[in-house]
Design an enzyme around this catalytic site. Structure first.
Site, PDB file in Angstrom:
ATOM      1  CB  CYS A  31      -0.920  -0.059   1.165  1.00 49.31           C
ATOM      2  SG  CYS A  31      -1.698   1.490   1.593  1.00 49.31           S
ATOM      3  CB  CYS A  34       0.303   1.987   4.128  1.00 51.88           C
ATOM      4  SG  CYS A  34      -1.503   1.481   3.728  1.00 51.88           S
TER       5      CYS A  34
END
Length: 106
Positions: A31, A34
């Site tokens: 991600c 993230c």
């Protein structure tokens, strides 16, 4: 104090039974957003010290807790106080916004 890691196995002890507020970052290795907020969370943890504990939970490795809290997209950040979910933020945000959100909740 560095950002810690929790798993399905340690979530209850580390988060729900913690004495102070805990920010949980639900994330995954793949991600991009993230990974973008990770340095900001490290800086916020260092700035706030003992006032709050920030931990990361990898949703790929720990699907149980992610499923229990209905994580549909990541990053999702949740603040727990006294074992209860106090606040939730979905998506990446600039450090200033994350800091403001955490400070408002703790």
């Amino acid at each position: 104090m560095a950002v810690g890691k929790v798993s399905d196995a340690t979530f209850e002890a580390e988060v729900l039974k913690a004495s102070g507020p805990v920010v949980v970052d639900f994330w995954a290795e793949w991600c991009g957003p993230c990974r973008m907020i990770a340095p900001a969370l490290d800086e916020i943890q260092n700035a706030l010290g003992e006032k709050v504990k920030i931990v990361k939970l990898n949703v790929d490795e720990n699907p149980g807790i992610a499923s229990k809290y209905g994580i549909m997209s990541i990053p999702t950040l949740m603040i727990f106080k006294n074992g209860e979910l106090a606040s939730r933020q979905v998506g990446a945000a600039p450090k200033a916004k994350l800091e403001q959100w955490i400070n408002a909740a703790v």
